[in-house]
Design a protein around this motif. Structure first.
Motif, PDB file in Angstrom:
ATOM      1  N   ARG A 120     -26.534  15.829   0.948  1.00  0.00           N
ATOM      2  CA  ARG A 120     -26.176  16.544   2.182  1.00  0.00           C
ATOM      3  C   ARG A 120     -26.467  15.643   3.367  1.00  0.00           C
ATOM      4  NH1 ARG A 120     -23.625  21.697   2.072  1.00  0.00           N
ATOM      5  NH2 ARG A 120     -24.088  22.574   0.037  1.00  0.00           N
ATOM      6  N   GLN A 121     -25.525  15.591   4.271  1.00  0.00           N
ATOM      7  CA  GLN A 121     -25.708  14.833   5.505  1.00  0.00           C
ATOM      8  C   GLN A 121     -26.570  15.649   6.463  1.00  0.00           C
ATOM      9  OE1 GLN A 121     -21.706  14.139   6.865  1.00  0.00           O
ATOM     10  NE2 GLN A 121     -21.235  12.748   5.188  1.00  0.00           N
ATOM     11  N   ALA A 122     -27.003  15.043   7.543  1.00  0.00           N
ATOM     12  CA  ALA A 122     -27.843  15.730   8.534  1.00  0.00           C
ATOM     13  C   ALA A 122     -27.141  16.971   9.091  1.00  0.00           C
ATOM     14  CB  ALA A 122     -28.213  14.773   9.662  1.00  0.00           C
ATOM     15  N   ASN A 123     -25.823  16.931   9.185  1.00  0.00           N
ATOM     16  CA  ASN A 123     -25.071  18.068   9.719  1.00  0.00           C
ATOM     17  C   ASN A 123     -24.824  19.146   8.660  1.00  0.00           C
ATOM     18  OD1 ASN A 123     -23.115  16.893   8.131  1.00  0.00           O
ATOM     19  ND2 ASN A 123     -21.776  16.306   9.833  1.00  0.00           N
ATOM     20  N   GLY A 124     -25.317  18.941   7.432  1.00  0.00           N
ATOM     21  CA  GLY A 124     -25.167  19.936   6.375  1.00  0.00           C
ATOM     22  C   GLY A 124     -23.952  19.742   5.491  1.00  0.00           C
ATOM     23  N   TYR A 125     -23.058  18.831   5.863  1.00  0.00           N
ATOM     24  CA  TYR A 125     -21.877  18.583   5.046  1.00  0.00           C
ATOM     25  C   TYR A 125     -22.253  17.861   3.760  1.00  0.00           C
ATOM     26  CZ  TYR A 125     -18.874  19.875   8.971  1.00  0.00           C
ATOM     27  OH  TYR A 125     -18.251  20.555   9.976  1.00  0.00           O
ATOM     28  N   ARG A 126     -21.519  18.171   2.706  1.00  0.00           N
ATOM     29  CA  ARG A 126     -21.730  17.474   1.439  1.00  0.00           C
ATOM     30  C   ARG A 126     -21.194  16.051   1.559  1.00  0.00           C
ATOM     31  NH1 ARG A 126     -19.366  22.387   0.534  1.00  0.00           N
ATOM     32  NH2 ARG A 126     -20.475  23.858  -0.808  1.00  0.00           N
ATOM     33  N   SER A 127     -21.856  15.148   0.881  1.00  0.00           N
ATOM     34  CA  SER A 127     -21.417  13.759   0.834  1.00  0.00           C
ATOM     35  C   SER A 127     -21.367  13.344  -0.632  1.00  0.00           C
ATOM     36  CB  SER A 127     -22.389  12.870   1.610  1.00  0.00           C
ATOM     37  OG  SER A 127     -21.983  11.520   1.534  1.00  0.00           O
ATOM     38  N   TYR A 128     -20.192  12.962  -1.087  1.00  0.00           N
ATOM     39  CA  TYR A 128     -19.981  12.631  -2.493  1.00  0.00           C
ATOM     40  C   TYR A 128     -19.909  11.121  -2.664  1.00  0.00           C
ATOM     41  CZ  TYR A 128     -18.908  17.537  -2.781  1.00  0.00           C
ATOM     42  OH  TYR A 128     -18.990  18.905  -2.706  1.00  0.00           O
ATOM     43  N   ALA A 129     -20.605  10.637  -3.678  1.00  0.00           N
ATOM     44  CA  ALA A 129     -20.598   9.221  -4.015  1.00  0.00           C
ATOM     45  C   ALA A 129     -19.793   9.020  -5.297  1.00  0.00           C
ATOM     46  CB  ALA A 129     -22.034   8.729  -4.202  1.00  0.00           C
ATOM     47  N   GLY A 130     -19.658   7.772  -5.687  1.00  0.00           N
ATOM     48  CA  GLY A 130     -18.915   7.454  -6.904  1.00  0.00           C
ATOM     49  C   GLY A 130     -19.474   8.152  -8.132  1.00  0.00           C
ATOM     50  N   GLY A 131     -20.788   8.290  -8.206  1.00  0.00           N
ATOM     51  CA  GLY A 131     -21.402   8.982  -9.341  1.00  0.00           C
ATOM     52  C   GLY A 131     -21.008  10.437  -9.410  1.00  0.00           C
ATOM     53  N   ASP A 132     -20.850  11.071  -8.251  1.00  0.00           N
ATOM     54  CA  ASP A 132     -20.422  12.473  -8.220  1.00  0.00           C
ATOM     55  C   ASP A 132     -18.990  12.606  -8.730  1.00  0.00           C
ATOM     56  OD1 ASP A 132     -22.841  13.468  -7.037  1.00  0.00           O
ATOM     57  OD2 ASP A 132     -22.145  12.642  -5.122  1.00  0.00           O
ATOM     58  N   VAL A 133     -18.145  11.660  -8.359  1.00  0.00           N
ATOM     59  CA  VAL A 133     -16.755  11.674  -8.840  1.00  0.00           C
ATOM     60  C   VAL A 133     -16.739  11.474 -10.352  1.00  0.00           C
ATOM     61  CG1 VAL A 133     -14.529  10.471  -8.739  1.00  0.00           C
ATOM     62  CG2 VAL A 133     -15.789  10.959  -6.628  1.00  0.00           C
ATOM     63  N   ALA A 134     -17.604  10.597 -10.856  1.00  0.00           N
ATOM     64  CA  ALA A 134     -17.688  10.384 -12.312  1.00  0.00           C
ATOM     65  C   ALA A 134     -18.107  11.674 -13.020  1.00  0.00           C
ATOM     66  CB  ALA A 134     -18.666   9.253 -12.619  1.00  0.00           C
ATOM     67  N   VAL A 135     -19.054  12.398 -12.448  1.00  0.00           N
ATOM     68  CA  VAL A 135     -19.482  13.684 -13.024  1.00  0.00           C
ATOM     69  C   VAL A 135     -18.314  14.667 -13.012  1.00  0.00           C
ATOM     70  CG1 VAL A 135     -20.962  15.708 -12.657  1.00  0.00           C
ATOM     71  CG2 VAL A 135     -21.933  13.407 -12.516  1.00  0.00           C
ATOM     72  N   LEU A 136     -17.588  14.726 -11.911  1.00  0.00           N
ATOM     73  CA  LEU A 136     -16.443  15.637 -11.828  1.00  0.00           C
ATOM     74  C   LEU A 136     -15.365  15.284 -12.850  1.00  0.00           C
ATOM     75  CD1 LEU A 136     -16.230  15.995  -7.952  1.00  0.00           C
ATOM     76  CD2 LEU A 136     -16.764  17.820  -9.600  1.00  0.00           C
ATOM     77  N   ARG A 137     -15.118  14.007 -13.045  1.00  0.00           N
ATOM     78  CA  ARG A 137     -14.133  13.589 -14.055  1.00  0.00           C
ATOM     79  C   ARG A 137     -14.620  13.970 -15.454  1.00  0.00           C
ATOM     80  NH1 ARG A 137     -13.095   7.814 -11.352  1.00  0.00           N
ATOM     81  NH2 ARG A 137     -11.422   8.426  -9.943  1.00  0.00           N
ATOM     82  N   PHE A 138     -15.904  13.763 -15.698  1.00  0.00           N
ATOM     83  CA  PHE A 138     -16.502  14.137 -16.983  1.00  0.00           C
ATOM     84  C   PHE A 138     -16.283  15.627 -17.235  1.00  0.00           C
ATOM     85  CE2 PHE A 138     -19.811  15.554 -19.798  1.00  0.00           C
ATOM     86  CZ  PHE A 138     -20.064  14.489 -20.652  1.00  0.00           C
ATOM     87  N   ILE A 139     -16.591  16.441 -16.241  1.00  0.00           N
ATOM     88  CA  ILE A 139     -16.428  17.890 -16.364  1.00  0.00           C
ATOM     89  C   ILE A 139     -14.960  18.240 -16.602  1.00  0.00           C
ATOM     90  CG2 ILE A 139     -16.590  20.094 -15.137  1.00  0.00           C
ATOM     91  CD1 ILE A 139     -19.071  18.880 -13.668  1.00  0.00           C
ATOM     92  N   ARG A 140     -14.066  17.601 -15.849  1.00  0.00           N
ATOM     93  CA  ARG A 140     -12.637  17.887 -16.003  1.00  0.00           C
ATOM     94  C   ARG A 140     -12.168  17.556 -17.418  1.00  0.00           C
ATOM     95  NH1 ARG A 140      -8.221  14.637 -15.453  1.00  0.00           N
ATOM     96  NH2 ARG A 140      -9.446  13.086 -14.357  1.00  0.00           N
ATOM     97  N   ILE A 198     -23.200  26.218  -9.604  1.00  0.00           N
ATOM     98  CA  ILE A 198     -23.829  26.514 -10.893  1.00  0.00           C
ATOM     99  C   ILE A 198     -24.723  25.374 -11.375  1.00  0.00           C
ATOM    100  CG2 ILE A 198     -22.032  28.148 -11.553  1.00  0.00           C
ATOM    101  CD1 ILE A 198     -20.923  25.996 -13.465  1.00  0.00           C
ATOM    102  N   GLY A 199     -24.905  24.376 -10.535  1.00  0.00           N
ATOM    103  CA  GLY A 199     -25.871  23.327 -10.833  1.00  0.00           C
ATOM    104  C   GLY A 199     -25.386  22.177 -11.690  1.00  0.00           C
ATOM    105  N   LEU A 200     -24.078  22.024 -11.861  1.00  0.00           N
ATOM    106  CA  LEU A 200     -23.570  20.887 -12.619  1.00  0.00           C
ATOM    107  C   LEU A 200     -23.425  19.637 -11.762  1.00  0.00           C
ATOM    108  CD1 LEU A 200     -20.765  22.510 -14.827  1.00  0.00           C
ATOM    109  CD2 LEU A 200     -23.112  21.947 -15.466  1.00  0.00           C
ATOM    110  N   LEU A 201     -23.380  19.819 -10.469  1.00  0.00           N
ATOM    111  CA  LEU A 201     -23.149  18.728  -9.525  1.00  0.00           C
ATOM    112  C   LEU A 201     -24.149  18.858  -8.386  1.00  0.00           C
ATOM    113  CD1 LEU A 201     -21.114  16.405  -8.787  1.00  0.00           C
ATOM    114  CD2 LEU A 201     -19.851  18.128  -7.506  1.00  0.00           C
ATOM    115  N   HIS A 202     -24.682  17.721  -7.940  1.00  0.00           N
ATOM    116  CA  HIS A 202     -25.698  17.741  -6.889  1.00  0.00           C
ATOM    117  C   HIS A 202     -25.380  16.691  -5.817  1.00  0.00           C
ATOM    118  CE1 HIS A 202     -28.007  20.208  -9.643  1.00  0.00           C
ATOM    119  NE2 HIS A 202     -27.763  19.306 -10.571  1.00  0.00           N
ATOM    120  N   PRO A 203     -24.362  16.948  -4.981  1.00  0.00           N
ATOM    121  CA  PRO A 203     -24.036  15.962  -3.944  1.00  0.00           C
ATOM    122  C   PRO A 203     -25.114  15.919  -2.866  1.00  0.00           C
ATOM    123  CG  PRO A 203     -22.761  17.953  -3.604  1.00  0.00           C
ATOM    124  CD  PRO A 203     -23.501  18.129  -4.903  1.00  0.00           C
TER     125      PRO A 203
END
Length: 130
Positions: free
Chosen positions: A30-50, A23-28
């Motif tokens: 993407r690695q070359a293989n297509g997997y998502r890669s989460y950084a510390g900022g993404d975790v901060a966004v997730l905590r904010f949302i939680r 839904i566009g609240l988080l924008h991790p």
């Protein structure tokens, strides 16, 4: 970090991490293989949302709050306005829940609660009384 690590670090389920991305609240990244890669900022966004969800903010308000959080030039009055609007909505919901509880208590007080089949609670749910 992968999605499982981000979920554990933030206290948000993997399913919800995917939902917030969809839904566009988080924008991790993407690695070359297509997997998502989460950084510390993404975790901060997730905590904010939680934390916002723990306060029962609707997703559209969370979207606005995230934008304000990211905007270091924001006016705190806008944040306060969103919060106070949410407080009013919560208070209205609390009043509605209290009214429902009172109605149900009234019905329960008039139910004999014995072996007889007559039940004002069921009658009310059916629409015969009330």
């Amino acid at each position: 970090m992968n999605i499982g690590e981000a979920a554990r670090a933030s206290g948000v389920s993997e399913k919800m991490v995917r939902h917030y991305e969809a839904i566009g609240l988080l924008h991790p990244a993407r690695q070359a293989n297509g997997y998502r890669s989460y950084a510390g900022g993404d975790v901060a966004v997730l905590r904010f949302i939680r934390h916002a969800r723990d306060l029962a903010f609707p997703l559209e308000d969370i979207r606005k709050l995230l934008a304000l959080w990211r905007d270091r030039g924001r006016a705190s009055a806008e944040v306060r306005g969103l919060a106070m609007h949410h407080v009013a909505a919560l208070e209205e919901k609390a009043r509605a829940l209290q009214a429902m509880a009172s109605s149900l208590k009234h019905l329960a007080a008039h139910c004999h609660g014995d072996d007889r089949p007559d039940c004002p609670i069921l009658d009310s749910l059916e629409g015969r009384h009330g």
